[in-house]
Structures are given as C-alpha cells and as structure tokens.
Enzyme design. Structure first.
Site, mmCIF file in Angstrom:
data_model
loop_
_atom_site.group_PDB
_atom_site.id
_atom_site.type_symbol
_atom_site.label_atom_id
_atom_site.label_comp_id
_atom_site.label_asym_id
_atom_site.label_seq_id
_atom_site.Cartn_x
_atom_site.Cartn_y
_atom_site.Cartn_z
ATOM 1 C CD GLU A 1 -9.448 4.434 5.523
ATOM 2 O OE1 GLU A 1 -9.071 5.496 6.000
ATOM 3 O OE2 GLU A 1 -8.257 3.681 5.151
ATOM 4 C CD GLN B 1 -2.838 -0.931 2.189
ATOM 5 O OE1 GLN B 1 -3.458 -2.180 2.611
ATOM 6 N NE2 GLN B 1 -3.650 -0.051 2.541
ATOM 7 N NE ARG C 1 -13.767 0.647 3.203
ATOM 8 C CZ ARG C 1 -14.385 0.231 2.001
ATOM 9 N NH1 ARG C 1 -14.143 -1.250 1.853
ATOM 10 N NH2 ARG C 1 -14.544 0.909 1.209
ATOM 11 C CB CYS C 2 -10.605 3.272 10.381
ATOM 12 S SG CYS C 2 -9.513 2.488 11.464
#
Ligand code: FES
Ligand code: FES
Lengths: 163, 806
Positions: free
Chosen positions: B760, B237, B384-385
């Site tokens: 997110e 990522q 996902r935050c």
C-alpha cells in the site's frame, strides 16, 4: 422469450446453443459453454476483461450478442495454449510478472495475441496503445508491456529460426 | 562426503528460493490459462441469481413496494423486501464501525443506489426483468451531500437513532453527527502554534473515490438443508470474520458455516466489508433451499459498495524562521455517508489518521475528527492503504509544501531538516505511535541524487522565465513526497474488529517425504501469497519453496485469521509463518540430535539441515528429519511434524519511502505529462523483489488515478455523476507512465524476519507525489492549494484563476 439456435466454433470445436436474442456472447461462453477464462468487469465495453477473438478480430464479448456470433470462429484464452504447450505469451506474462490478481489476464493475453498478429514488431508505444482497451487495476501495466515485448521478440526469433 | 560434488551452502540456499529471491509466481500458471476460479465462476446445480432493485433517489421515504408484477415475470421465484427480513432481524445489520446499516430499505432510502428489494430468479436475465417490474413509490426528501451543511441542517437523516444518545464512539453533537475523535494535546498545540514565528494554514480536501477492483463484489450462498450446513463463496478479504458475523447474525452455529474466498480479482479495500448482497443471498438460499448467486454490476459497485476518503482536513502548522517545525493542528470533517460503515479497527473511528505527523519530528500535535452523516453511500474503506493513512500522508505532505511556500524555502530542504533522525528510533510521536525503525535521511538523499534534484530545480527556474517571456506554454512541476506508513494491524491489545483481536495465523504440516503444506488466516487478492509465504517458510525450515503448498481462504481448513487488508499479511501472517516454521525447527532439532546420537545442543541449523557442531559432514536434512518424524519411534518425541502459530504483533510496522514525480503541464489544455517517476521504498526485509516491484507499479497507478482524475462525484440532489467506467477514471496503459523503482532496507526490529509490508505504500506516497507536482508547477505563480483530482479541466481552471491565460 423465443430462443435462437446458434452455431459457432469455439477454440476449434463446433458448438450449438439456444439463446435469447438479447443474450450476450460473454454469458453464452461463461454460462452455457463453461468457458470461464474471459471475465466480466463492467459489461459496458470499457474494461476488456471479456476480450475474445471473433473471426480474427479482438472483440469485447459483453458487447456482442450471441446471435451476432452465429457462424463465427471464436478464440478465448483457453484456445491459445495447452498446459503442456503454453503459448509464448502465457509464459512471458509469468516470466515478467505481467499479472497479479489475474482477473484481467485472460482478456489481456487474448488481446496481446491479436495485437502481435496485427503488428508482430511493435514499439513500447504501440503496445501501450494497442492494449488500451484492456484495463488492469493491479500491475500498472509496466510488466504487461514488458511481457508482450518479450513475447514478440521470442515469436519473431522462432519465426526466423523456422525460415 | 566428497567435497567436490556436495553443493555449497550458497547453492543449497539458492535451491530453496527463500527470502530475497525473485521467485516466479505459482499462481500465474492457472491465471494465464484462464483457469482461475473467481466467485462468478462458481456454478452449482440448480443455482439461482439474485439482484437488487436500487433507489434512484438519495433521500426519500419509501411509501410502498409492490412486488406482484415482478412475481409474475417468468423465471422470478422470490422478491425479498425489508418486511421479509424483519422477522429474522436481518433487515438491518451491524457495521464494522459500531453503527448499523439497512440491508433493504426500511421505510426510507438514504443514498442513491441503496438496496430496496432483492429479486431471485432462475438466471440473471430473468432477475433483471423482475427488477424492472417491481413498483416502488417514493416521496422525495431534502438531500444533504455536503458534510458542513449536514451539521447545520434541520433535516434528520438517521431517524432510527436517538439524537440525544451517544454513538459507538461517544457523544453526538447534532443529529447528523456521528462522533468526535481526538488525539494529542490541543492546548499545548495551540500554544505552540500561536507563539510561533511562522504559521501556515490550509484546508486540504481528499475527495471521495472508490477502490474499483476489476472484479466486482459477489457471492454464492448454498444452504444444504439435508446436513444443515451453509457454504458461502465470496469476494471476502476477511473470510473468517465473515463466518463469525454470519453466525452471529443468522444464529447458525459457526461450525455449520463454511466460508470460502476463492480467487479474488483485486480487493484494494473494496472487499473487506459485509454488504447487503451477501446477507440477501444467504437468506434467499435459506428460503428457497437452493444455491443463490449475487454478482454486483459495475454501476452498483461504484454507487453502493465501499467508497474511500472524503476527508476535509483543516491544518495549521508552525515553524521557526529557519524552518524547524514546532506544532501541527488538524481538524477533519469526515463524510461517512448514510451509515458509518468504515472498515477500521473498531476502537479507531478515524483509523490510523493520527500518523499524520508523517516522517517529521514534530514536538506537539493535535487531531480531531468529526464524523458526519450525509446522503451518500456508506463505506470509508482503506483503498490500498492502511486505515486512513493515505489521507494522513496527503495532509502532511501538502502542509509541508504550504509551509515551504510560507517560509520561502525549498521543500526538499524543509523536509530534510525536520526528518526524524535515525538515532531517534524507536521514536515516540506526538500523537502516540512508536515508530519502529527508519533511516529517512539516507533514503531522501539517495532519491534526490537519483533524479538530479538540483538540476531539475535549475531547469524549472529557467522554464518559468521562458514562460514569462512567452517562449513556452508548458510548466515543470517537481512533486516531492517522503511518507511514513503504519501497517500490520495489529496488536490485539488495541486492535480488533467487532471484538476479534487482529492477530493472524499459520499452520504447517510437513509431509513424510519432505514437502509441506501451510495454511494461513489471510487471503491473497493478487499479492501472490502462494509464492511469497512459501519463501518465508523455505528460509525458516529449509524445504524448497517449490515443495511448499500455501492455502488460504477456506474457513473449514485454514486457521482463524483476520484477513488481508491494511498491508497486514506480511507483518502479521508472515510473522506467524516464520514463528510456526521455528516451532517446526525446534522439534526437528530434537529429532536430528537423536538421529545423530548427540545432545540437542550439539547440533546447529545450517540452511536446510542440522549439522553436528564442528563436524559439518555429520548432518540430517529437513527431509530426512521429516521422514524420521513419521517413521521412527523417537523416545520422548511425539510422531509427526506439524506446527501452528497465532501471532499477535508487539507493534505495527512503519514502512517509508521517498517518491519524486517530474511533470510537464500544459497551461492551455490542462493536460499533464509525467516525464519521470522515481519511487524509493523501504519495506524492511525484502521477501520477493519482483513481487515488491509489481506492487509498487500497481499502487502508483492507482495513486495516479486518484490524484489526476478519479472521483465519486455527486450533484446537489445526490445523483452519482461517476457511476460507470466511462466517467470514473481508471488509467489505461496509454496514460500510465514508466516508473523507476529503488529501495533501501531498514528491517523492522520487532518482526521475526524484519519485513514491514509494501503493497500500500505506493498509494500512500504516490497521491501526494502526483498532487505536489501539479502544485509545484504553479508555485512560482502563487498557487498554494487546489483540490484533487487534478483532471485537465481543474488544472486548466487553476491556470486560468492564476491569470495565466492572458
Ligand atoms: S466486461 Fe466487457 S468490456 Fe468490461
Ligand atoms: S492483474 Fe488484477 S486486474 Fe490485472
């Protein structure tokens, strides 16, 4: 380990491979035949990323030995459409945003393709149940279901027009 | 020019497919045909496969490793152990959190699934045979899986650390303690709470879970000994950070390393870290001179790479009798596992958890976070935050509900009277943040109206009565959430990863015939950057999005950037894209003025062209300007039309939203059914509504999983009980409800296009919405707090403990 001589048809083309008896069909497809559309998400039959059609049925190719595919007709995502003539489902998934990372997509579309052969006019519930062997981590399924229903409608309209 | 035939300004704008357009995704053409290129699709001549021998024990001494039998297995070429890596100083590696982590077991193992040896073979089958033949002798040690016990225990987990020495984030108070991190004024907070009219106290546990993208982690490392270049493909990522870290670790100069993130099959935080598999594949390639592939299987993925959450959050919140909040105190016991490998900006060992005052105007607050070592996998990623924001949102949204119970108040009303008002922005929070913009009341009222909130409450009250009369066994829960996210890390002045400032970048080249390529320091994992960044640019430079190629992920070509996670792509790289576009436009203005034979100030921008002020029939389109830039000698202006921007954001952005979940619960089976889910998101300026909606659907489904069943569970001797997709809950289409999405639009005042990021938010807001629905269903029967995940058994147990089974 002695290898077995396996003949199969993949996307309409006859293929021959040598494979150990334990070799899984997904590895034969991806590594021997360079058909990398079907993916590996678990190798335990849960995720459906490896879904292909074998003799007219959806199978998870991580749970099929290459040896079991001897003599079989296999269709993968690569066999559904061509760049110049995409399958209705391929267009519908793009049109309705039925994918994000794309990793589940080949298995998902291949499964949807068989589902619509089995049931050309599914309800939303039937679509949700019919693809429940295929996991998607990105889309929340809502737009996948929408894509499949739209494709079904278009395919039925095409069929009607042809009749 | 003929007025009748020339396109209107609106038509010209529509042709660009810029901001606000639900443009179809360019990526999908490849993906729908099975022509994605993911790391496991990378195949190089002579490529070998590596895989790990992993520890079956959660805590054990490694007495010996015998690789002889493995080396005799046909097809096995090498077996690496810590001893082989030690001369290269690669048996340990630094973590993003300032700790270090074993690459291969060095004398002991500290969690089940830990990497012990790396077998390199001709193919994955031979590697599996080799793994089975490696003999490892272990001596079991006492196992600590509970962080509270770990802080009391005599058992030393990390024998490599000097217990008296400070850690990366200050003094350690016990040999299994990592850090204490604090923010806010504890004394004033205690004072406010102790003197308050009403106080609610609760322990809120956010369980350990895992991002579990559909594609696991993997890499292909290829050391070309002829030209000295190392190329590494992988599920990264943050490819540039990987290159820098690889260079620092290996001593290979950075220009000789090329890191490529190909298509990524979902990340959700799982692919931010650097894992032993990457290091071992690189070493194995250097040793063998051949390309080496490592692809994690699903069990390895769930057991060893990147867990998320595992926060025990003890909260105290106080208010006046009318419900005005007066103070918030939070102490977190954070289970970090065996190594502190949390993926946070380095100066923030608890991420941005101190956003935990949420959407509320709370005058005084304090947070303290104790990080603890246990015999569990390392990780602590932002699933996902943004960093620890989901934990924070869950905490405050549970505390609000508990306070509402304490006050005997409606939870929607309690939120409303405590929201930060629109006129308070920019708002300084008690824990040090400056919220950029928001209009919470408008969003909240819109949401309540959309679901018919008052009627729902009436129905719920009637249901409770019917239940008591024995007419139904189903309860109705209304799960409310108003969350505030903090994304877009971040200002370089306080956000860095291992010293690298968290800016991001975009480089644009306009081609002579008026099309363009832009390269960014980020990398899409399904977010659709190739589609949406082209839209930002289209609106800035007047070239249709369809004529702009977006490229990311190749460190040889893309400008340096910190990657994609924490919803930072739009806030940071999106801003860089807009700023680079503006540089292009500035130069284009000079060229246009020259071509139109007027002064620079006498032309103005109009959608896709510069026009002479007051004479719109005299113009030069961006395409014409581009052609001239390359083909005409313009005095005082360099040829070409290119720009690069490195954007350091002045602040974070603060997206927010109002989510409402209506849930039916069967008290006898513990099953739930989601009758309605309404999600209102405010992410500032909306770039592509179709993509936003897709992100919300996906994030909500992940939230559903987390709240209702997904967890990484350990037994008391440290066995992972949820290591396969059989036990680890990923919802199928069947369990996933239908979502209704909505929005308000409050632009960020400091972002060039006002965008805030959205990917997110649904995870951050979704988890409390689902969980609050479960709690709310049982509120009438006295439930205050029960721990996630709310699977059927736990809900059944809750009903049972409340005496609802008669
Ligand atoms: S890889 Fe075959 S089902 Fe997951
Ligand atoms: S699109 Fe990513 S898993 Fe389905």
């Amino acid at each position: 380990m002695t290898k077995m001589h396996i003949k199969l048809t993949v996307n309409g083309e006859p293929k021959e491979v040598l494979a150990e008896p334990r070799e899984l069909l997904i590895h034969t497809l991806r590594e021997q035949l360079n058909i990398t559309g079907p993916h590996i998400g678990c190798e335990t039959s849960h995720c459906g990323a490896c879904t292909v059609e074998m003799n007219g049925k959806s199978v998870k190719s991580c749970t099929v030995f290459a040896a079991q595919a001897n003599g079989a007709e296999i269709t993968t995502i690569e066999g559904l459409g061509t760049p110049d003539a995409l399958h209705v489902l391929q267009r519908a998934f793009r049109e309705h945003h039925g994918l994000q990372c794309g990793f589940c997509t080949p298995g998902m579309i291949t499964r949807a393709h068989r589902l619509l052969q089995e049931n050309p006019n599914p309800t939303e519930e039937e679509v949700r149940f019919g693809i429940s062997g295929n996991l998607c981590r990105c889309t929340g399924y809502q737009n996948i279901v929408k894509s499949i229903l739209a494709a079904a409608a278009e395919m039925n309209a095409m069929k009607e027009a042809a009749e | 020019m003929n007025e009748m035939t020339s396109p209107t300004r609106e038509e010209r704008a529509a042709k660009l497919k810029g901001l606000g357009c639900s443009r179809k995704r360019v990526e999908d053409v490849r993906f729908t045909q099975g022509k994605g290129n993911y790391v496991d699709d990378v195949k190089l001549p002579g490529m070998l496969h590596g895989d790990f021998v992993r520890s079956p024990y959660a805590h054990a001494r490694v007495k010996s490793i015998n690789t002889e039998a493995a080396m005799a297995v046909p097809g096995v070429l090498a077996v690496l152990t810590a001893k082989d890596l030690e001369p290269l100083s690669l048996h340990w590696m630094p973590t993003l959190a300032g700790d270090k982590q074993m690459v291969l077991a060095d004398g002991k193992v500290l969690f089940q699934g830990q990497e012990v040896a790396f077998v390199v073979a001709e193919n994955r089958y031979a590697a599996a045979d080799g793994i089975a033949a490696v003999e490892v002798e272990y001596e079991e040690l006492p196992v600590l899986t509970n962080p509270f016990e770990a802080l009391q225990s005599d058992v030393v987990l990390r024998e490599d650390l000097d217990p008296a020495a400070a850690g990366a984030h200050g003094p350690r108070k016990h040999h299994n303690h990592i850090f204490l991190w604090e923010e806010g004024d504890e004394e004033a907070t205690n004072q406010a709470i102790d003197s308050a009219e009403v106080v609610a106290e609760e322990m809120v546990y956010y369980h350990r879970t895992h991002p579990c993208p559909l594609e696991t982690c993997g890499t292909v490392a290829s050391m070309d000994k002829v030209n000295g270049k190392l190329t590494v493909w992988g599920t990264f990522q943050a490819p540039h950070v990987v290159r820098t870290v690889a260079s620092l670790l290996s001593g290979i100069e950075e220009h000789n390393i090329r890191v490529i993130s190909p298509d990524i099959g979902g990340g959700f935080g799982n692919k931010v870290g650097v894992y032993p598999g990457y290091v071992c594949a690189i070493v194995a390639s250097i040793v063998t001179g051949k390309p080496v592939k490592w692809i994690e299987n699903r069990m390895d993925n769930l057991m060893a790479t990147a867990f998320a959450r595992d926060y025990w959050m003890k909260g105290r919140i106080s208010a006046t009798r009318e419900g005005k909040i007066t103070g918030l105190h939070c102490h977190v016991t954070a289970d970090h596992g065996a190594f502190d490998a949390c993926a946070d900006p380095t100066k923030f060992p608890a991420g941005f958890f101190h956003i935990c005052t949420g959407s509320y105007d709370i005058p005084v607050a304090y947070v303290g976070v104790d990080g603890v070592y246990t015999n569990k996998a390392p990780g602590g990623v932002a699933y996902r935050c943004s960093f620890r924001v989901t934990e924070a949102a869950y905490f405050i949204e549970r505390m609000i509900e508990v306070l509402a119970i304490e006050l005997g108040m409606d939870a929607a009303e309690l939120r409303r009277i405590n929201f930060i008002r629109k006129d308070q922005f920019p708002y300084q929070s008690a824990l040090g943040w400056e919220y950029d913009s928001g209009d919470y009341h408008t969003a909240w009222d819109k949401a309540l109206k959309a679901v018919g909130y008052d009627d729902l409450r009436k129905e719920q009250a009637e249901r409770v009565e019917a239940f008591k009369r024995g007419e139904t066994r189903k309860l109705l829960g209304i799960g409310l959430t108003h969350f505030t996210e903090i994304v877009g890390a971040g200002p370089v002045k306080n956000c860095d990863i291992l010293g690298m400032g968290m800016f991001d970048s975009c480089e644009i080249r306009i081609h002579p015939t008026g099309s363009a390529i832009a390269r960014l320091g980020t990398i899409s994992q399904g977010q659709g950057h190739a589609t949406t960044f082209a839209q930002i640019l289209a609106s800035e430079i007047g070239i249709p999005a369809d004529s702009i190629t977006i490229e990311e992920g190749d460190t040889d070509t893309a400008p340096y950037g910190l990657g994609t996670y924490g919803s930072r792509s739009t806030p940071v790289a999106g801003a860089a894209t807009a700023m680079a576009g503006r540089k292009i436009r500035a130069k284009a203005q000079m060229i246009a003025a020259y071509l139109l034979e007027v002064h620079d100030d006498d032309v103005e921008w109009d959608v896709d062209r510069f026009v002479v002020k007051g004479a719109p029939e005299r113009f030069k389109t961006m395409a014409e300007i581009a052609y001239a830039a390359y083909n005409q000698a313009i005095p005082g202006v360099e040829p070409g039309l290119e720009a690069v921007s490195y954007y350091d954001p002045p602040n974070m952005t603060y997206p927010f939203g109002a989510y409402i979940c209506v849930m039916e619960i069967d008290v006898d089976t513990g099953e739930h059914q989601i009758r309605q889910f309404y999600a209102l998101d405010d992410c500032g300026t909306r770039i592509n509504p179709m993509v936003i909606e897709g992100q919300v659907h996906g994030g909500l489904t992940e939230a559903l999983a987390i709240a209702m069943g997904q967890e990484i569970a350990y037994d008391e001797i440290g066995n992972v009980k949820t290591g396969t997709l059989m036990d680890f809950f990923l919802p199928t289409a069947w369990e996933t409800p239908h979502y209704t999405t909505d929005h308000t639009e409050t632009p960020s005042p400091h972002h060039p296009i006002g965008a805030k990021g959205v990917g997110e938010s649904p995870n951050v807001g979704g988890v409390p919405a689902f969980s609050n629905a479960v709690h709310d269903a049982f509120r009438a029967f006295g439930l205050r707090q029960s721990h996630m995940p709310h699977d059927h058994w736990r809900i059944w147990k809750t009903a049972h403990d409340l005496g609802l089974h008669g």
